[in-house]
Design an enzyme around this catalytic site. Structure first.
Site, PDB file in Angstrom:
ATOM      1  N   GLU A  59     -12.585  17.206 -32.623  1.00  0.00           N
ATOM      2  CA  GLU A  59     -13.139  17.587 -33.924  1.00  0.00           C
ATOM      3  C   GLU A  59     -12.049  17.669 -34.988  1.00  0.00           C
ATOM      4  O   GLU A  59     -12.245  17.236 -36.129  1.00  0.00           O
ATOM      5  CB  GLU A  59     -13.852  18.945 -33.832  1.00  0.00           C
ATOM      6  N   ALA A 162     -10.866   1.523   1.960  1.00  0.00           N
ATOM      7  CA  ALA A 162     -10.909   0.054   1.978  1.00  0.00           C
ATOM      8  C   ALA A 162     -11.072  -0.404   3.420  1.00  0.00           C
ATOM      9  O   ALA A 162     -10.238  -0.083   4.276  1.00  0.00           O
ATOM     10  CB  ALA A 162      -9.640  -0.527   1.381  1.00  0.00           C
ATOM     11  N   SER A 176      -2.355  -3.108   8.342  1.00  0.00           N
ATOM     12  CA  SER A 176      -3.419  -2.880   7.356  1.00  0.00           C
ATOM     13  C   SER A 176      -3.166  -3.576   6.019  1.00  0.00           C
ATOM     14  O   SER A 176      -3.916  -3.369   5.071  1.00  0.00           O
ATOM     15  CB  SER A 176      -3.573  -1.373   7.113  1.00  0.00           C
ATOM     16  N   GLU A 293      -6.813   9.042  -0.430  1.00  0.00           N
ATOM     17  CA  GLU A 293      -6.628   7.637  -0.062  1.00  0.00           C
ATOM     18  C   GLU A 293      -6.334   7.395   1.411  1.00  0.00           C
ATOM     19  O   GLU A 293      -6.095   6.271   1.814  1.00  0.00           O
ATOM     20  CB  GLU A 293      -5.527   7.019  -0.931  1.00  0.00           C
ATOM     21  N   GLY A 295      -5.430   9.061   5.704  1.00  0.00           N
ATOM     22  CA  GLY A 295      -6.057   8.002   6.489  1.00  0.00           C
ATOM     23  C   GLY A 295      -7.364   8.411   7.121  1.00  0.00           C
ATOM     24  O   GLY A 295      -8.067   9.299   6.636  1.00  0.00           O
ATOM     25  N   GLY A 300     -12.216  11.764   7.630  1.00  0.00           N
ATOM     26  CA  GLY A 300     -13.176  12.443   8.492  1.00  0.00           C
ATOM     27  C   GLY A 300     -13.236  13.935   8.245  1.00  0.00           C
ATOM     28  O   GLY A 300     -14.322  14.527   8.210  1.00  0.00           O
TER      29      GLY A 300
END
Length: 359
Positions: A59, A162, A176, A293, A295, A300
């Site tokens: 504002e 991914a 990976s 990200e 593992g 989990g």
């Protein structure tokens, strides 16, 4: 009673306010994203957005940008209720009143107890017509991270995963790089810019030695390392913008090394790092959003404890196979299909040869 504005011009100008607000993504946290548009005689005479934490609010920027064009008698469109309290900057509601605005259209109320409804009340007491709820759902989605942090004291948590078509994040040998293509990896870098912190576990550090850098900025790098095993030569230690969560299993020599390098850390009781207390601790440190990200076991654990607010699931057009290849999500999992997590408000994008499912 809250009156919701529905006319097309209101929608158009509010869309513009939210478009402006989005430009502050990654720079204003833990403040919300806010854009402001002053309109007079059906035309925009000034606009602005909150550019960085500690800087002028939207504002005030719009008022300054108006120059000699007086907004008196016009309408202000803003995606979040104006503040009435002193923080890093003076309150905005008194300034709005001062310039003589006749009408204010607000997309959503501010959930912050210091602001919620107080800004609206102040404007109405000054004789300004206030309408709330124009594009409210979109406005809340824009500030989903801020709202979660304010209401719960914990950061908004997103998981970035991914996988191959068969749900693997690595081969049976642990390889990976790379499952997804360049387009997806570029998207992730831009995504990191939108979060206060990136979180990974020790397995990801040892397997990939990632930099965890964004496209234009460096979010804080959070590492869960219960025994403090990761080497201080890892890329994540290129500077002190790191936070280490560990336990009493960590050696004092390693703790001393962190202290010497000015790296922030927290030692939790027990043998495992408790995720909910960790998130509350991070929230108390003004970290309002975390992108997890990796593992597999980290994913989990966050899913098992129902701590996930959003998923970014990248799926590559590859099949890895192998019963010993690393699955995307470890942890305990559910016993019955009726207990499985379902995504809502999901969307699908194609990134090169990959698919992104977000929800």
């Amino acid at each position: 009673m809250i009156k919701k504005s529905k006319c097309q011009s209101d929608l158009r100008f509010m869309h513009r306010a939210m478009e402006l607000a989005g430009r502050g993504q990654g720079f204003v946290s833990p403040n919300p994203l806010v854009g402001a548009v002053f309109v007079k005689n059906g035309k925009i005479i000034s606009e602005g957005y909150h550019k960085k934490f500690g800087g002028d609010h939207a504002e005030i920027v719009a008022i300054k940008n108006a120059g000699k064009k007086s907004p008196a008698g016009g309408t202000l469109y803003i995606n979040l209720e104006p503040c009435v309290h002193y923080g890093k900057t003076p309150p905005c509601a008194p300034k709005i009143i001062e310039v003589g605005i006749a009408r204010v259209v607000i997309a959503a109320k501010d959930p912050n107890p210091l602001v919620s409804s107080h800004g609206i009340t102040a404007l109405r007491k000054a004789g300004i017509k206030v309408e709330v709820g124009c594009l409210e759902r979109e406005a809340k989605a824009l500030n989903e991270k801020f709202i979660k942090w304010i209401e719960s004291g914990m950061p908004f948590v997103s998981l970035k995963i991914a996988t191959s078509l068969d749900g693997k994040i690595a081969t049976r040998t642990g390889d990976s790089k790379w499952i997804t293509g360049e387009s997806s990896r570029e998207y992730v870098k831009r995504l990191r810019d939108e979060y206060d912190a990136i979180l990974i576990g020790t397995g990801t550090v040892f397997a990939d030695n990632p930099s965890l850098s964004g496209k234009t900025r460096e979010p804080k790098r959070i590492i869960l390392d219960s025994a403090l095993k990761i080497p201080l030569t890892a890329k994540i230690f290129r500077n002190s913008n790191v936070f280490i969560a560990t336990t009493a299993k960590a050696s004092q020599s390693k703790i001393n090394a962190l202290i010497k390098r000015g790296i922030d850390f927290k030692i939790f009781k027990g043998e495992k790092i408790p995720l909910r207390p960790l998130l509350r601790y991070l929230g108390g440190k003004n970290i309002s959003s975390v992108l997890v990200e990796g593992g597999s076991e980290i994913f989990g654990s966050f899913i098992d404890e129902k701590l996930v607010d959003k998923f970014y699931w990248f799926i590559a057009s590859k099949i890895i196979g192998g019963r010993n290849a690393k699955p995307a999500v470890g942890g305990e999992g559910v016993l019955k299909m009726t207990q499985a997590m379902n995504l809502k408000n999901w969307e699908i994008k194609q990134l090169g040869k990959d698919i992104l499912v977000c929800g």
